[in-house]
Each structure stands twice: as C-alpha cells, then as structure tokens.
Scaffold this motif. Structure first.
Motif, PDB file in Angstrom:
ATOM      1  N   PRO A 266      67.436 -17.677 -17.259  1.00 54.74           N
ATOM      2  CA  PRO A 266      68.300 -18.793 -16.828  1.00 54.74           C
ATOM      3  C   PRO A 266      67.535 -19.783 -15.978  1.00 54.74           C
ATOM      4  CG  PRO A 266      68.755 -16.826 -15.522  1.00 54.74           C
ATOM      5  CD  PRO A 266      67.742 -16.426 -16.558  1.00 54.74           C
ATOM      6  N   LEU A 267      67.889 -21.060 -16.085  1.00 59.81           N
ATOM      7  CA  LEU A 267      67.249 -22.123 -15.313  1.00 59.81           C
ATOM      8  C   LEU A 267      68.277 -22.813 -14.422  1.00 59.81           C
ATOM      9  CD1 LEU A 267      65.002 -23.864 -18.021  1.00 59.81           C
ATOM     10  CD2 LEU A 267      64.343 -22.063 -16.409  1.00 59.81           C
ATOM     11  N   LYS A 268      67.831 -23.261 -13.273  1.00 56.99           N
ATOM     12  CA  LYS A 268      68.695 -23.995 -12.351  1.00 56.99           C
ATOM     13  C   LYS A 268      68.695 -25.479 -12.706  1.00 56.99           C
ATOM     14  CE  LYS A 268      67.590 -23.224  -8.100  1.00 56.99           C
ATOM     15  NZ  LYS A 268      66.793 -22.913  -6.885  1.00 56.99           N
ATOM     16  N   GLU A 269      69.668 -26.185 -12.181  1.00 51.81           N
ATOM     17  CA  GLU A 269      69.704 -27.637 -12.342  1.00 51.81           C
ATOM     18  C   GLU A 269      68.480 -28.243 -11.647  1.00 51.81           C
ATOM     19  OE1 GLU A 269      73.344 -30.572 -12.398  1.00 51.81           O
ATOM     20  OE2 GLU A 269      72.785 -30.179 -10.317  1.00 51.81           O
ATOM     21  N   GLN A 270      67.884 -29.254 -12.281  1.00 51.55           N
ATOM     22  CA  GLN A 270      66.657 -29.865 -11.778  1.00 51.55           C
ATOM     23  C   GLN A 270      66.886 -31.326 -11.406  1.00 51.55           C
ATOM     24  OE1 GLN A 270      63.719 -27.961 -11.378  1.00 51.55           O
ATOM     25  NE2 GLN A 270      65.260 -26.371 -11.779  1.00 51.55           N
ATOM     26  N   ASP A 271      66.008 -31.831 -10.533  1.00 54.29           N
ATOM     27  CA  ASP A 271      66.095 -33.235 -10.130  1.00 54.29           C
ATOM     28  C   ASP A 271      65.474 -34.166 -11.165  1.00 54.29           C
ATOM     29  OD1 ASP A 271      67.308 -32.533  -7.715  1.00 54.29           O
ATOM     30  OD2 ASP A 271      65.374 -32.315  -6.700  1.00 54.29           O
ATOM     31  N   ASP A 272      64.475 -33.658 -11.891  1.00 52.69           N
ATOM     32  CA  ASP A 272      63.721 -34.525 -12.804  1.00 52.69           C
ATOM     33  C   ASP A 272      63.260 -33.710 -14.012  1.00 52.69           C
ATOM     34  OD1 ASP A 272      62.143 -37.084 -13.353  1.00 52.69           O
ATOM     35  OD2 ASP A 272      60.548 -35.588 -13.308  1.00 52.69           O
ATOM     36  N   LEU A 273      63.558 -34.175 -15.213  1.00 51.36           N
ATOM     37  CA  LEU A 273      63.218 -33.426 -16.418  1.00 51.36           C
ATOM     38  C   LEU A 273      61.718 -33.406 -16.670  1.00 51.36           C
ATOM     39  CD1 LEU A 273      64.269 -31.827 -18.836  1.00 51.36           C
ATOM     40  CD2 LEU A 273      64.522 -33.992 -20.068  1.00 51.36           C
ATOM     41  N   ASP A 274      61.033 -34.516 -16.404  1.00 50.28           N
ATOM     42  CA  ASP A 274      59.592 -34.562 -16.655  1.00 50.28           C
ATOM     43  C   ASP A 274      58.846 -33.542 -15.802  1.00 50.28           C
ATOM     44  OD1 ASP A 274      59.934 -36.586 -18.485  1.00 50.28           O
ATOM     45  OD2 ASP A 274      59.544 -38.191 -17.043  1.00 50.28           O
ATOM     46  N   HIS A 275      59.366 -33.291 -14.596  1.00 50.22           N
ATOM     47  CA  HIS A 275      58.691 -32.359 -13.697  1.00 50.22           C
ATOM     48  C   HIS A 275      58.791 -30.917 -14.193  1.00 50.22           C
ATOM     49  CE1 HIS A 275      56.711 -31.231 -10.051  1.00 50.22           C
ATOM     50  NE2 HIS A 275      57.695 -30.439  -9.660  1.00 50.22           N
ATOM     51  N   LEU A 280      56.001 -25.810 -15.938  1.00 53.82           N
ATOM     52  CA  LEU A 280      55.878 -24.792 -16.979  1.00 53.82           C
ATOM     53  C   LEU A 280      54.456 -24.671 -17.518  1.00 53.82           C
ATOM     54  CD1 LEU A 280      59.140 -25.319 -19.088  1.00 53.82           C
ATOM     55  CD2 LEU A 280      58.634 -23.457 -17.504  1.00 53.82           C
ATOM     56  N   ARG A 281      53.707 -25.742 -17.478  1.00 55.75           N
ATOM     57  CA  ARG A 281      52.371 -25.743 -18.085  1.00 55.75           C
ATOM     58  C   ARG A 281      51.451 -24.663 -17.501  1.00 55.75           C
ATOM     59  NH1 ARG A 281      51.743 -30.800 -17.680  1.00 55.75           N
ATOM     60  NH2 ARG A 281      52.697 -31.266 -19.694  1.00 55.75           N
ATOM     61  N   PRO A 282      51.311 -24.544 -16.186  1.00 58.54           N
ATOM     62  CA  PRO A 282      50.438 -23.484 -15.667  1.00 58.54           C
ATOM     63  C   PRO A 282      50.972 -22.083 -15.953  1.00 58.54           C
ATOM     64  CG  PRO A 282      51.580 -24.621 -13.878  1.00 58.54           C
ATOM     65  CD  PRO A 282      51.809 -25.422 -15.118  1.00 58.54           C
ATOM     66  N   LEU A 283      52.288 -21.937 -16.073  1.00 57.51           N
ATOM     67  CA  LEU A 283      52.862 -20.639 -16.412  1.00 57.51           C
ATOM     68  C   LEU A 283      52.454 -20.232 -17.818  1.00 57.51           C
ATOM     69  CD1 LEU A 283      54.930 -18.418 -15.468  1.00 57.51           C
ATOM     70  CD2 LEU A 283      56.644 -19.710 -16.746  1.00 57.51           C
ATOM     71  N   ALA A 284      52.514 -21.183 -18.757  1.00 56.53           N
ATOM     72  CA  ALA A 284      52.118 -20.908 -20.137  1.00 56.53           C
ATOM     73  C   ALA A 284      50.659 -20.508 -20.216  1.00 56.53           C
ATOM     74  CB  ALA A 284      52.387 -22.129 -21.018  1.00 56.53           C
ATOM     75  N   GLU A 285      49.819 -21.177 -19.433  1.00 61.46           N
ATOM     76  CA  GLU A 285      48.389 -20.882 -19.453  1.00 61.46           C
ATOM     77  C   GLU A 285      48.084 -19.526 -18.822  1.00 61.46           C
ATOM     78  OE1 GLU A 285      44.177 -23.121 -18.383  1.00 61.46           O
ATOM     79  OE2 GLU A 285      46.054 -23.863 -17.522  1.00 61.46           O
ATOM     80  N   ALA A 286      48.747 -19.229 -17.719  1.00 59.41           N
ATOM     81  CA  ALA A 286      48.474 -17.985 -17.005  1.00 59.41           C
ATOM     82  C   ALA A 286      48.865 -16.751 -17.809  1.00 59.41           C
ATOM     83  CB  ALA A 286      49.202 -17.992 -15.659  1.00 59.41           C
ATOM     84  N   HIS A 287      49.931 -16.867 -18.611  1.00 59.31           N
ATOM     85  CA  HIS A 287      50.440 -15.704 -19.337  1.00 59.31           C
ATOM     86  C   HIS A 287      50.228 -15.810 -20.849  1.00 59.31           C
ATOM     87  CE1 HIS A 287      52.428 -13.871 -15.830  1.00 59.31           C
ATOM     88  NE2 HIS A 287      52.643 -15.119 -15.443  1.00 59.31           N
ATOM     89  N   ASP A 288      49.487 -16.824 -21.304  1.00 57.07           N
ATOM     90  CA  ASP A 288      49.207 -17.023 -22.723  1.00 57.07           C
ATOM     91  C   ASP A 288      50.500 -16.993 -23.535  1.00 57.07           C
ATOM     92  OD1 ASP A 288      47.620 -17.539 -24.914  1.00 57.07           O
ATOM     93  OD2 ASP A 288      47.258 -15.423 -25.356  1.00 57.07           O
ATOM     94  N   ILE A 289      51.487 -17.757 -23.086  1.00 56.53           N
ATOM     95  CA  ILE A 289      52.781 -17.839 -23.770  1.00 56.53           C
ATOM     96  C   ILE A 289      52.640 -18.748 -24.987  1.00 56.53           C
ATOM     97  CG2 ILE A 289      55.183 -18.578 -23.545  1.00 56.53           C
ATOM     98  CD1 ILE A 289      54.929 -17.905 -20.538  1.00 56.53           C
ATOM     99  N   ALA A 343      58.537  -9.603 -15.648  1.00 47.71           N
ATOM    100  CA  ALA A 343      58.888  -9.664 -14.233  1.00 47.71           C
ATOM    101  C   ALA A 343      58.088 -10.751 -13.514  1.00 47.71           C
ATOM    102  CB  ALA A 343      58.652  -8.306 -13.575  1.00 47.71           C
ATOM    103  N   ALA A 344      56.799 -10.840 -13.821  1.00 46.79           N
ATOM    104  CA  ALA A 344      55.953 -11.847 -13.172  1.00 46.79           C
ATOM    105  C   ALA A 344      56.356 -13.254 -13.608  1.00 46.79           C
ATOM    106  CB  ALA A 344      54.491 -11.581 -13.501  1.00 46.79           C
ATOM    107  N   ILE A 345      56.695 -13.415 -14.875  1.00 46.37           N
ATOM    108  CA  ILE A 345      57.106 -14.726 -15.381  1.00 46.37           C
ATOM    109  C   ILE A 345      58.410 -15.157 -14.726  1.00 46.37           C
ATOM    110  CG2 ILE A 345      57.919 -15.952 -17.435  1.00 46.37           C
ATOM    111  CD1 ILE A 345      55.888 -14.263 -19.053  1.00 46.37           C
ATOM    112  N   LEU A 349      58.973 -18.375 -12.172  1.00 44.42           N
ATOM    113  CA  LEU A 349      59.964 -19.418 -12.421  1.00 44.42           C
ATOM    114  C   LEU A 349      60.879 -19.606 -11.214  1.00 44.42           C
ATOM    115  CD1 LEU A 349      60.884 -18.638 -16.141  1.00 44.42           C
ATOM    116  CD2 LEU A 349      59.849 -20.748 -15.290  1.00 44.42           C
ATOM    117  N   ILE A 350      61.294 -18.497 -10.608  1.00 45.88           N
ATOM    118  CA  ILE A 350      62.164 -18.577  -9.432  1.00 45.88           C
ATOM    119  C   ILE A 350      61.418 -19.209  -8.260  1.00 45.88           C
ATOM    120  CG2 ILE A 350      63.371 -17.191  -7.696  1.00 45.88           C
ATOM    121  CD1 ILE A 350      64.122 -15.248  -9.966  1.00 45.88           C
TER     122      ILE A 350
END
Length: 360
Positions: A266-275, A280-289, A343-345, A349-350
């Motif tokens: 689940p994701l929370k409401e955000q202030d800016d979509l581009d952000h 997410l980009r470093p998360l994808a790189e760190a976990h090879d998603i 769990a780490a992912i 995100l949180i």
C-alpha cells in the motif's frame, strides 16, 4: 444445388496474442489498437502476473470507445500459459457465446507468459475451428534489450563454461525472452525513440539472431502502429507449432514461475507524483526489481496518479478521476526474481514516506 439450402459456415474469429516481457508496452499497444478500431467489435483479454490487475484497470479507464468493462476481461493471479483450462478456455467460450460475438479478440498475456502453451489451447475441443490465432505479436522494450537485460552474452557464457563446465548458466529472463521471440509472427521494437540509430541497429541484430524464421521487425514509439499491420496477419499460428520452438517443449508445455515472484504494497497519499519516481528509482536498483506499477493518490489532485517502472526507468501520469465512493488508497505491484527481500523493500518504502503500513 436445387432442392438444398446452403448453410453458411461461420468463419473462425481471429485472435491476436500480444506477448512481451514486463513493461515492454503491451497495454499501450492494445490501447492504441482500440483507439483506432473505428467501431469494430474487439474483445480484450488481459492477463497479469500477480493478484492486482493494473493493466486491465488502465484500459477500462482510458475513455476510448470500445474500452468498456463488457469488452475487457481480466484474468489476474495466474499466468495464461499455466491456466488455459481453468481460465482461458471458459473465457473464450463465453465470448463466442455472446449474442454479438467479437469480430476480433486481443489477448494481452502476462509479461512472464510463454506463448506456446497458449497457442496449443486453440486446438482444444470447444474452440478449435471457432477461433484462429491471426498472429503472435511480440513487443520488446528496446532499451532493455540494448542494456543486455534479457539476453545472455554468448561469448561471456562460453568463457565461463570453459572455466567451470559444472556451472549452471540458465537465465530465466533470457528463456522467457527467447520463447516470446520464437513464437512471434511480428516483432515490435518499442520505445525505439530512446535509442540512437547505432543502438537500435544493434538491438535489431540481436533480436534477429534469436528468431527461428523470417519475421518482420518494426521499430515503434509508444506502441504507435497502424492496426492494419497488427490485425490481419492470417498466420493460423495454432497450426504451425513446430516452427515455434520453446525451451519448455520437453516438458509438454508445463511452465513454472518459481523463478519470479510478486507482491503488492500500500502507498500513502503523496504531495507530488514526479517525486514518487525519484524515490522508487534507488529502491529498484538496490533490490534489482524488474517491474513496479501502481496507483498513487496525490494531494489536491482529483485524478488518480499512475506510476510504472521497468528496472530503474520510470514514468508517471494521471489516468482518471477518483470515483466519489472510492477510497483514495495507493497500491504498488513489485515483481522480481525469486528471493526479493520483501521486508526490506516494505521498510524502505515506509521510511521514504511512500509506503503505508501493511495491514495485518
């Protein structure tokens, strides 16, 4: 002939299978075909790997004539190449049984699906002779192929084998990539605008090296292609299985997805979509998603945000208004090779402010 009434024999309904790896642009292509359908009755079957049907929902909300819920069937949480008897065949029979059957059926497979078991299903009793596979269209993410994401380097594999012949160099990504190419009647090099001429030529050469027979290869941008090129290939692919080799032929079409896994956060409401993409980009790189896609509520915006990522490449947009009775809750599908540290992912995100606590 006198004294006899000739009975018209209905022609089989043509079906086009749209295959291609995660994030290649299959849904965008299907959406473009619908936008240019000119009133033609086209039914869409959308299959996804995982429990949350993002692509089907995007099609239903596209606002194009023909993108109605009646014409779009979602088959989530099960890959068509594994569930033809339970999911696919009853769906086809239901479409054919309508008072006004579709004039064409578009089948968007999961990005992890092998096309050949699905092709074999068209020879099953109940649909054989009533539907024919007009063609298999394989959509490729050209930048991903250029980066070597899917195909092994044959020289490097040969070097490794020479050093240690006991090593297992099976690459599940390459196998899916090669099976989807082997089944193709038409190959689209999508997102070609993101490559220069030399890189695109190299991708074309790489793709043609994997094709078992002469198949037209076309470069596309955002899935933009005249539907007349896609619909009307007349391949009758279900009668041409021997020309479409598969890594899984020896196991009679059985295919396990043990190499891949997915889950929803689940994701929370955000202030800016581009952000969101920035986070997410470093998360994808760190976990090879391999793939991330989902919906995001954005503060002060009445429209639903959509974020999609292939590896570390992301794009975001708004697709439709949130419905009055709809909970503004974001959800993100994460797909990768088996062994993702869920769990780490989720914790990452949180901590970034994107993720909401996962309900117990």
């Amino acid at each position: 002939m006198r004294g006899r009434t000739a009975m018209a024999i209905a022609s089989p309904v043509p079906a086009t299978i749209v295959t291609g790896f995660l994030g290649a642009g299959k849904t965008t292509l299907v959406r473009h075909v619908l936008s240019a359908a000119r009133g033609r009755r086209i039914a869409i079957i959308v299959n996804e790997f995982g429990s949350l049907g993002i692509d089907g929902d995007l099609l239903k909300s596209c606002g194009i004539e023909g993108c109605t819920e009646d014409n779009i069937v979602e088959l989530a949480n099960g890959c068509l190449c594994c569930t033809v008897a339970d999911d696919f065949l009853p769906t086809i029979e239901a479409l054919l049984g309508r008072a006004q059957p579709p004039e064409h059926i578009l089948i968007e497979t999961s990005g992890l699906a092998l096309p050949k078991p699905l092709l074999k299903a068209f020879n099953w009793p109940g649909v054989k002779g009533r539907v024919t596979v007009d063609g298999v269209v394989t959509v490729l993410d050209a930048p991903a192929v250029a980066s070597g994401r899917f195909a092994d380097d044959p020289d490097e594999v040969a070097r490794q084998r020479a050093e240690d012949p006991n090593l297992d160099h099976d690459n599940p990504l390459a196998e899916v990539f090669e099976d989807q190419l082997s089944a193709a009647d038409l190959v689209l090099l999508n997102k070609a605008d993101q490559l220069d001429d030399a890189a695109l030529a190299s991708v074309r050469e790489e793709v043609e090296r994997h094709l078992p027979r002469a198949v037209k290869v076309i470069a596309t941008r955002e899935g933009q292609l005249d539907p007349a090129v896609l619909l009307g290939l007349h391949a009758a692919a279900e009668n041409d299985l021997s020309a479409r080799p598969s890594h899984h032929d020896s196991v009679d079409g059985e295919h396990e997805h043990d190499d891949f896994e997915s889950f929803v956060v689940p994701l929370k409401e955000q202030d800016d979509l581009d952000h969101v993409a920035v986070l997410l980009r470093p998360l994808a790189e760190a976990h090879d998603i391999l793939r991330m896609k989902g919906f995001v509520p954005v503060q002060g915006r009445p429209m639903r945000g959509v974020v999609q990522g292939v590896g570390t490449r992301f794009r975001q947009s708004f697709d439709r208004l949130w419905k009055p009775d709809e909970v503004r809750q974001g959800q993100l599908v994460i797909i990768g090779r088996t062994g993702l540290d869920r769990a780490a992912i989720e914790a990452s995100l949180i901590n970034s402010g994107l993720g909401a606590p996962v309900p117990a």
